[in-house]
Write a protein that holds these residues in place. Structure first.
Motif, PDB file in Angstrom:
ATOM      1  N   ASN A 581       0.797  -1.192   0.163  1.00 26.52           N
ATOM      2  CA  ASN A 581       0.121  -0.014   0.006  1.00 26.52           C
ATOM      3  C   ASN A 581       0.856   1.337  -0.012  1.00 26.52           C
ATOM      4  N   LEU A 582       2.017   1.251   0.736  1.00 32.17           N
ATOM      5  CA  LEU A 582       2.797   2.459   0.986  1.00 32.17           C
ATOM      6  C   LEU A 582       3.454   2.734  -0.398  1.00 32.17           C
ATOM      7  N   ASN A 583       3.803   1.543  -1.298  1.00 34.49           N
ATOM      8  CA  ASN A 583       4.645   1.744  -2.387  1.00 34.49           C
ATOM      9  C   ASN A 583       3.672   2.413  -3.444  1.00 34.49           C
ATOM     10  N   LYS A 584       2.377   1.754  -3.190  1.00 40.79           N
ATOM     11  CA  LYS A 584       1.502   2.341  -4.378  1.00 40.79           C
ATOM     12  C   LYS A 584       1.099   3.978  -3.861  1.00 40.79           C
ATOM     13  N   CYS A 585       0.952   4.209  -2.638  1.00 44.00           N
ATOM     14  CA  CYS A 585       0.862   5.569  -2.327  1.00 44.00           C
ATOM     15  C   CYS A 585       1.921   6.517  -2.846  1.00 44.00           C
ATOM     16  N   LEU A 586       3.474   6.061  -2.688  1.00 45.14           N
ATOM     17  CA  LEU A 586       4.247   6.711  -2.906  1.00 45.14           C
ATOM     18  C   LEU A 586       4.517   7.075  -4.672  1.00 45.14           C
ATOM     19  N   SER A 587       4.069   5.876  -5.145  1.00 45.46           N
ATOM     20  CA  SER A 587       4.237   5.885  -6.684  1.00 45.46           C
ATOM     21  C   SER A 587       3.309   6.931  -7.426  1.00 45.46           C
ATOM     22  N   SER A 588       1.991   7.041  -6.690  1.00 41.03           N
ATOM     23  CA  SER A 588       0.927   7.941  -7.097  1.00 41.03           C
ATOM     24  C   SER A 588       1.393   9.316  -6.665  1.00 41.03           C
ATOM     25  N   ALA A 589       2.123   9.683  -5.553  1.00 41.91           N
ATOM     26  CA  ALA A 589       2.674  10.953  -5.207  1.00 41.91           C
ATOM     27  C   ALA A 589       3.598  11.545  -6.057  1.00 41.91           C
ATOM     28  N   ALA A 590       4.528  10.593  -6.362  1.00 37.86           N
ATOM     29  CA  ALA A 590       5.535  11.075  -7.239  1.00 37.86           C
ATOM     30  C   ALA A 590       5.049  11.289  -8.604  1.00 37.86           C
ATOM     31  N   LEU A 601      -1.861  14.091  -0.346  1.00 35.97           N
ATOM     32  CA  LEU A 601      -1.974  12.767  -0.363  1.00 35.97           C
ATOM     33  C   LEU A 601      -0.801  12.009   0.567  1.00 35.97           C
ATOM     34  N   LEU A 602       0.341  12.744   0.546  1.00 33.38           N
ATOM     35  CA  LEU A 602       1.479  12.268   1.499  1.00 33.38           C
ATOM     36  C   LEU A 602       0.873  12.578   2.898  1.00 33.38           C
ATOM     37  N   ALA A 603       0.378  13.530   3.349  1.00 33.25           N
ATOM     38  CA  ALA A 603      -0.232  13.617   4.739  1.00 33.25           C
ATOM     39  C   ALA A 603      -1.272  12.836   4.885  1.00 33.25           C
ATOM     40  N   SER A 604      -2.307  12.585   4.213  1.00 33.83           N
ATOM     41  CA  SER A 604      -3.596  11.775   4.560  1.00 33.83           C
ATOM     42  C   SER A 604      -3.532  10.366   4.410  1.00 33.83           C
ATOM     43  N   THR A 605      -2.337   9.887   3.369  1.00 30.10           N
ATOM     44  CA  THR A 605      -2.298   8.512   3.132  1.00 30.10           C
ATOM     45  C   THR A 605      -0.922   7.785   3.443  1.00 30.10           C
ATOM     46  N   CYS A 606      -0.022   8.546   2.878  1.00 31.52           N
ATOM     47  CA  CYS A 606       1.426   8.003   2.643  1.00 31.52           C
ATOM     48  C   CYS A 606       1.976   7.785   3.924  1.00 31.52           C
ATOM     49  N   ILE A 607       1.773   8.915   4.876  1.00 26.80           N
ATOM     50  CA  ILE A 607       2.587   8.911   6.144  1.00 26.80           C
ATOM     51  C   ILE A 607       1.950   8.108   7.013  1.00 26.80           C
ATOM     52  N   PRO A 608       0.523   8.222   7.130  1.00 31.05           N
ATOM     53  CA  PRO A 608      -0.108   7.108   7.927  1.00 31.05           C
ATOM     54  C   PRO A 608       0.421   5.630   7.686  1.00 31.05           C
ATOM     55  N   GLU A 609       0.383   5.438   6.310  1.00 32.52           N
ATOM     56  CA  GLU A 609       0.834   3.857   5.897  1.00 32.52           C
ATOM     57  C   GLU A 609       1.996   3.544   6.426  1.00 32.52           C
ATOM     58  N   ARG A 610       2.941   4.526   6.249  1.00 25.65           N
ATOM     59  CA  ARG A 610       4.263   4.426   6.544  1.00 25.65           C
ATOM     60  C   ARG A 610       4.354   3.918   8.406  1.00 25.65           C
ATOM     61  N   THR A 666       7.287  17.592   7.271  1.00 26.20           N
ATOM     62  CA  THR A 666       8.002  17.021   8.188  1.00 26.20           C
ATOM     63  C   THR A 666       7.675  15.553   8.771  1.00 26.20           C
ATOM     64  N   LEU A 667       8.403  14.662   8.665  1.00 24.29           N
ATOM     65  CA  LEU A 667       7.933  13.482   9.229  1.00 24.29           C
ATOM     66  C   LEU A 667       7.912  13.389  10.643  1.00 24.29           C
ATOM     67  N   PRO A 668       6.641  12.615  11.006  1.00 26.21           N
ATOM     68  CA  PRO A 668       6.875  12.574  12.573  1.00 26.21           C
ATOM     69  C   PRO A 668       7.694  11.204  12.779  1.00 26.21           C
ATOM     70  N   ALA A 669       8.394  11.316  14.074  1.00 29.37           N
ATOM     71  CA  ALA A 669       9.343  10.221  14.735  1.00 29.37           C
ATOM     72  C   ALA A 669       8.812   8.776  14.294  1.00 29.37           C
ATOM     73  N   GLU A 670       7.642   8.666  14.412  1.00 28.77           N
ATOM     74  CA  GLU A 670       7.064   7.332  14.460  1.00 28.77           C
ATOM     75  C   GLU A 670       7.122   6.636  13.225  1.00 28.77           C
ATOM     76  N   ALA A 671       7.635   7.480  11.986  1.00 24.86           N
ATOM     77  CA  ALA A 671       7.537   7.044  10.735  1.00 24.86           C
ATOM     78  C   ALA A 671       9.228   6.524  10.468  1.00 24.86           C
ATOM     79  N   GLN A 672       9.968   6.404  11.346  1.00 28.60           N
ATOM     80  CA  GLN A 672      11.025   5.974  11.269  1.00 28.60           C
ATOM     81  C   GLN A 672      11.328   4.785  12.476  1.00 28.60           C
ATOM     82  N   PRO A 673      11.742   3.506  11.891  1.00 27.15           N
ATOM     83  CA  PRO A 673      12.081   2.479  13.086  1.00 27.15           C
ATOM     84  C   PRO A 673      13.196   2.871  13.832  1.00 27.15           C
ATOM     85  N   ASP A 674      13.053   2.567  15.134  1.00 22.49           N
ATOM     86  CA  ASP A 674      13.949   2.964  16.133  1.00 22.49           C
ATOM     87  C   ASP A 674      14.832   1.828  16.334  1.00 22.49           C
TER      88      ASP A 674
END
Length: 781
Positions: A581-590, A601-610, A666-674
């Motif tokens: 789903n994330l790949n699909k969203c990122l492709s559409s955004a690009a 699209l990034l804020a509503s779909t891609c970032i939450p999916e990430r 700006t990406l929230p911290a929870e979008a990146q694995p720690d």
């Protein structure tokens, strides 16, 4: 030998010792009638070949006295008789990962005998003479990461499961299991003076099997603490130099010592058969020397280094004659036969205690699968793993092999699915029965992991003695013995596992449980999945519901292993679907030229999916760490971190960063694995050894997964192994484990030499304890 326990006499010995055994029976029972009762069993065993592993347990009763006669036809079979007594009377189960002791321990031997519906009488004869395992070298999940403790433990557990063979394959000039060289390059102690660069799989072996070279300190979700070094692999590989030794001779020397330790241990204690080998035509470091010269060097070095019973020569996976009906005169076939004959001539011209064998991804060339039976000397044994990763039955041409001993090797798991659940019990049983109908004299299973596929090991072990065993039998026994469930609940548990068992006739791939991993330049790679159906994972909830039925801590721990395994598989499916789903969203955004629309699209779909992808991947890891007990499971963790996560987590994050930067998001911290561990806090002893030699100093290695640090060090509490009925307090010795590497949660202690059997528990802080229930027992023998 004779002993008394709980008012019951036990006599143990070989059928060849008839007079001594009968004298012991008469002395213990005081009756000639008891002697007459023992004679039929002894005579039956004596009628079988001297090398047979047939064994018997016979209960003799006379005048309120009971004697258990445990007899084997061979030296090894005497041990089998003792193990059979433990199984049939005490309720012990022997698994590839260790012993499962009965959760009811308050019964005496006499009470257990009195509970039997009829006197105990066991007579077991194997369906095949050679029974064993074929752990495959190449990946971190398999023997690439075995050390001395793993070899010793596998040898112990093989014997208890009545396996008697272990065979290893070596990829040409790339792995150090078998050294290829000339006799003049062998030193007197089996060390070598000339060799070539090679290594086993390790965390910094970049490019091996689709993985990314990565220090373990870079692993996500706090799992790096389970490894002692950034470049992690087998002790031999790390000692010689990681990832690839600068002095290749040293690695060959250390692996030779490792095999010598393991093979000598298996031979001394259990008369295990051992086997190593290479592929044909033999890859030669220097083409100016013949294959026969190199085989002479190989064989001389083995003779100087470690015991061996068989040297097998494999046809390669990509052998042209495997899938094309090339004539036997074609070099693809004739060169292989010539190479095998070169090994034969080197063998007959030397003085070696081992025999020769063939193996490969098929039993012979496609034009005539039984061809090797026609052209090879009779001192060869002919064998193969079966085609298509096990998704086909045993090759019928085995029936045409009539001049040689022949072994067949079913797949107990396959490498494309190496990071998933693989329950191949039904298939293992069906394949083995088919092979036995073709007259095979040996059955061994190919595998990498151990505990993760333990039901398949049980199936292979049992079908070699009982052709009528079923998958339901295997899982029912596991549910009652391992989980401590009542017969009613065990039947429900068995039905769940049978529903998960991966054999479906006529379908390819043969999977009931969804498979989200595949061969992606290497084993068990996760890939984006377009669909996810929660109903496909109903078995997760069904297994979870069983946990409330179990009260014994050890049983609960064993059931929880499978619950966590099921949760791990579900999280893997959720993560790979989120990845899609994330790949699909990122492709559409690009593709969006309108930056405002892209931002929305990034804020509503891609970032939450990430964020969901990160959560699912964390859940995946948290459940996997709950199942880690062995080096193979640690290898699975490494596979995910270095094979799948670079694309799933790192690659998608880089793309997302580029896109969000383009719209000033700006990406929230929870979008990146720690690198913080948030899973189940636990600790475990890595590959605990249940048997050691008198005076041996046992090394205990413990690994912890912690969310918060514990200021203290783990403490091992050691005490003598007294009978459970002893009311006297046990003297205890406390041994503090030390941290192996600063910043890592791996601890080790060398125990003082022991001359008597003992038990131990490990505590860490106020809440962590291993094992979960009864102390871990170590037999000194």
């Amino acid at each position: 030998a004779a002993a008394a326990a709980g008012g019951v006499d036990v006599v143990l010995g070989s059928a060849d010792q008839q007079s001594e055994l009968l004298a012991l029976v008469e002395a213990r029972m005081g009756s000639e009638a008891a002697v007459r009762g023992a004679l039929p069993v002894l005579r039956k065993l004596q009628s079988l070949p001297a090398a047979s592993d047939a064994h018997a347990v016979e209960q003799l009763n006379f005048a309120n006295r009971t004697l258990l006669l445990c007899v084997g036809r061979s030296r090894r079979a005497v041990l089998y008789a003792a193990f059979a007594l433990a199984e049939h009377l005490l309720g012990v189960r022997f698994r590839i990962f260790g012993d499962v002791l009965p959760w009811q321990t308050d019964l005496t031997l006499k009470q257990r005998i009195d509970m039997l519906p009829k006197p105990l009488s066991v007579l077991a004869e194997p369906n095949v003479a050679v029974r064993g395992i074929q752990p495959f070298h190449d990946f971190s999940e398999g023997p690439d990461w075995w050390n001395q403790g793993e070899y010793f433990t596998i040898m112990d557990n093989m014997a208890k499961m009545k396996f008697n063979f272990i065979g290893l394959h070596t990829y040409p000039l790339s792995e150090p299991t078998v050294w290829t060289g000339l006799k003049e390059d062998i030193l007197t102690n089996g060390s070598v003076s000339q060799s070539y660069p090679t290594h086993y799989m390790n965390s910094m072996a970049g490019g091996d099997w689709g993985g990314t070279s990565m220090p373990t300190s870079a692993y996500f979700y706090g799992t790096h603490t389970a490894y002692t070094a950034d470049c992690y692999g087998s002790t031999a590989n790390m000692a010689a130099g990681c990832p690839t030794p600068t002095d290749p001779n040293k690695l060959f020397d250390l692996v030779g010592e490792l095999l010598a330790d393991g093979f000598n241990y298996g031979k001394k204690h259990y008369d295990h058969l051992t086997c190593v080998g290479t592929e044909a035509p033999l890859a030669r470091p220097n083409k100016t020397h013949s294959s026969q010269e190199y085989y002479t060097g190989i064989f001389d070095r083995i003779k100087a280094t470690h015991p061996l019973d068989y040297y097998w020569i494999w046809t390669p996976e990509g052998w042209p004659a495997r899938a094309s009906k090339l004539p036997v005169t074609n070099p693809a076939v004739s060169d292989v036969v010539d190479d095998m004959m070169a090994a034969h001539y080197a063998h007959v011209n030397g003085s070696y205690s081992f025999s020769l064998a063939t193996c490969g991804w098929t039993v012979g060339p496609m034009v005539d699968r039984a061809y090797f039976d026609q052209v090879l000397p009779q001192n060869f044994t002919i064998s193969s793993i079966n085609e298509y990763l096990g998704n086909t039955d045993c090759e019928p041409e085995y029936a045409k092999i009539t001049h040689h001993n022949k072994w067949s090797i079913p797949w107990m798991e396959d490498d494309p699915g190496l990071t998933g659940i693989q329950l191949w019990v039904n298939r293992t049983i069906e394949y083995s029965n088919t092979a036995m109908s073709y007259g095979v004299t040996g059955l061994m299973g190919i595998h990498w992991r151990t505990r993760a596929i333990s039901p398949a090991f049980s199936a292979l072990s049992q079908v070699a003695w009982n052709k009528n065993v079923t998958a339901t039998d295997i899982y029912m026994d596991m549910a009652m013995a391992d989980f401590g469930l009542t017969a009613e609940d065990a039947a429900k548990a068995a039905a769940i596992f049978v529903s998960m068992d991966s054999y479906l006739p006529g379908q390819f791939p043969h999977t009931k449980v969804p498979r989200v991993c595949a061969w992606i330049s290497g084993p068990g790679g996760l890939a984006p999945q377009p669909t996810y159906n929660s109903q496909d994972y109903a078995f997760v909830g069904e297994l979870e519901a069983l946990e409330s039925k179990v009260t014994d801590p050890d049983c609960a721990s064993r059931l929880h292993y499978w619950v966590a395994t099921a949760r791990y598989l579900r999280a893997s499916a959720q993560a790979t679907h989120s990845w899609f789903n994330l790949n699909k969203c990122l492709s559409s955004a690009a593709l969006m030229k309108n930056l405002d629309a892209r931002g929305m699209l990034l804020a509503s779909t891609c970032i939450p999916e990430r964020i969901r992808l990160v959560q699912f991947s964390r859940e995946l890891i948290n459940n996997l760490t709950t199942t880690i007990h062995t080096t193979g499971a640690m290898g699975t963790l490494t596979n995910l971190q270095q094979h799948s996560f670079p694309g799933m987590l790192n690659g998608t994050f880089a793309t997302l960063v580029n896109l969000t930067n383009s719209v000033n998001l700006t990406l929230p911290a929870e979008a990146q694995p720690d690198r913080q561990f948030t899973g189940e806090q636990r600790m475990f002893v890595l590959t605990p050894r249940g048997t050691i030699s008198p005076g041996e100093q046992l090394v205990v290695t413990l690994i912890a997964f912690l969310e918060e640090p514990i200021p203290d060090l783990p403490v091992l509490h050691l005490s003598p192994l007294n009978p459970a009925s002893s009311a006297s307090p046990l003297p205890q010795v406390d041994v503090t484990l030390s941290q192996v590497t600063p910043g890592r949660l791996v601890y080790s202690a060398t125990l003082p030499p022991q001359t008597a059997s003992f038990q131990y528990v490990v505590t860490f802080g106020s809440n962590l304890k291993w094992p979960a229930g009864k102390p871990f027992s170590v037999v000194v023998a």
